[in-house]
Scaffold this active site. Structure first.
Site, PDB file in Angstrom:
ATOM      1  N   TYR A  34      19.608 182.712  14.846  1.00 32.09           N
ATOM      2  CA  TYR A  34      20.722 183.107  13.238  1.00 32.09           C
ATOM      3  C   TYR A  34      20.823 183.454  12.306  1.00 32.09           C
ATOM      4  CZ  TYR A  34      21.168 179.178   9.203  1.00 32.09           C
ATOM      5  OH  TYR A  34      21.425 178.435   8.444  1.00 32.09           O
ATOM      6  N   LYS A  91      23.623 184.335  10.315  1.00 30.37           N
ATOM      7  CA  LYS A  91      24.266 184.775   8.514  1.00 30.37           C
ATOM      8  C   LYS A  91      24.184 186.150   8.177  1.00 30.37           C
ATOM      9  CE  LYS A  91      24.403 180.514   8.221  1.00 30.37           C
ATOM     10  NZ  LYS A  91      25.925 179.735   7.998  1.00 30.37           N
TER      11      LYS A  91
END
Length: 249
Positions: free
Chosen positions: A154, A158
């Site tokens: 993640y 991002k």
């Protein structure tokens, strides 16, 4: 007069959470809203609520990680509404793992939706956005600005959104197009349940990313999307704006 009267906005992830709140906020300020989501029923609920409240909205089922799905949906939005002024890339997924146990399928999912999905949506919408001197607002995360445990995939996705946003802003600054991103911290949406420590993980490792003020509400994030998308932010491009209760301060 609303800030977005006469403007067309695409919102991905519009079926729930920050996406639904942002679609609702833009619609309440006059935007014609294309509500995109993998969950067609949820997207339709958002669009129907906007229409019932006197706005203009339509729903499309889209898998943002799939090139053909994105290109088809954006083409239909252009045909239906004539152009795109605002693109809010909000669709996202998260999972929690020990990194040495991270399945490649979950890595591919998070990179595919969070990063590749942002790229595919931007690529498809850019010609119209450039023509109309529009605005792109991507969704980064505090996890794209600081390291966070158990969420390496993640964080990678991002972090990619952060630099993709900056690269687009620099490349197209001469056109009038603005490209920015919001980096939320903990937010009260369903995705928060996916970031609990994995089995055997230590909750104390997560203490530093829990804001003292508690999680943001989706509507708070939506308000920032609306500001950055508006002409009030006309000199704002290439910015990554945290809204995280100070955890990245």
């Amino acid at each position: 007069m609303g800030r977005f009267d006469g403007k067309v906005a695409i919102v991905t992830g519009a079926g729930s959470g920050i996406g639904r709140a942002t679609a609702t906020r833009l619609g309440s300020e006059g935007a014609t809203v294309a509500c995109l989501d993998l969950n067609a029923e949820a997207a339709e609920e958002t669009a129907s609520k906007l229409t019932a409240d006197g706005g203009t909205a339509r729903a499309w089922r889209v898998d943002v990680s799939d090139e053909a799905s994105v290109d088809a949906a954006v083409g239909e939005v252009l045909e239906a509404f004539g152009g795109i002024d605002v693109l809010c890339n909000i669709a996202g997924v998260g999972r929690s793992h020990h990194s040495h146990e991270l399945p490649k399928g979950d890595w591919d999912l998070m990179i595919g939706v969070n990063l590749t999905g942002t790229y595919l949506m931007c690529r498809a919408a850019l010609p119209s956005l450039i023509e109309r001197r529009g605005a792109i607002i991507n969704t980064a995360s505090s996890a794209g600005l600081i390291g966070q445990p158990y969420t390496a995939a993640y964080c990678a996705s991002k972090g990619g959104v952060v630099l993709y946003t900056k690269a687009l802003a620099v490349e197209y600054d001469h056109t009038g197009l603005r490209v920015n991103a919001i980096a939320p911290g903990m937010t009260d949406t369903r995705i928060i349940d996916n970031f609990a420590p994995p089995e055997g993980g230590e909750f104390k490792k997560l203490v530093s990313i829990i804001p003292a003020r508690g999680p943001c509400a989706p509507e708070e994030i939506a308000g920032l999307f609306a500001y950055i998308a508006s002409d009030e932010a006309r000199n704002m491009t290439g910015s990554i704006v945290p809204l995280d209760g100070g955890i990245t301060a």
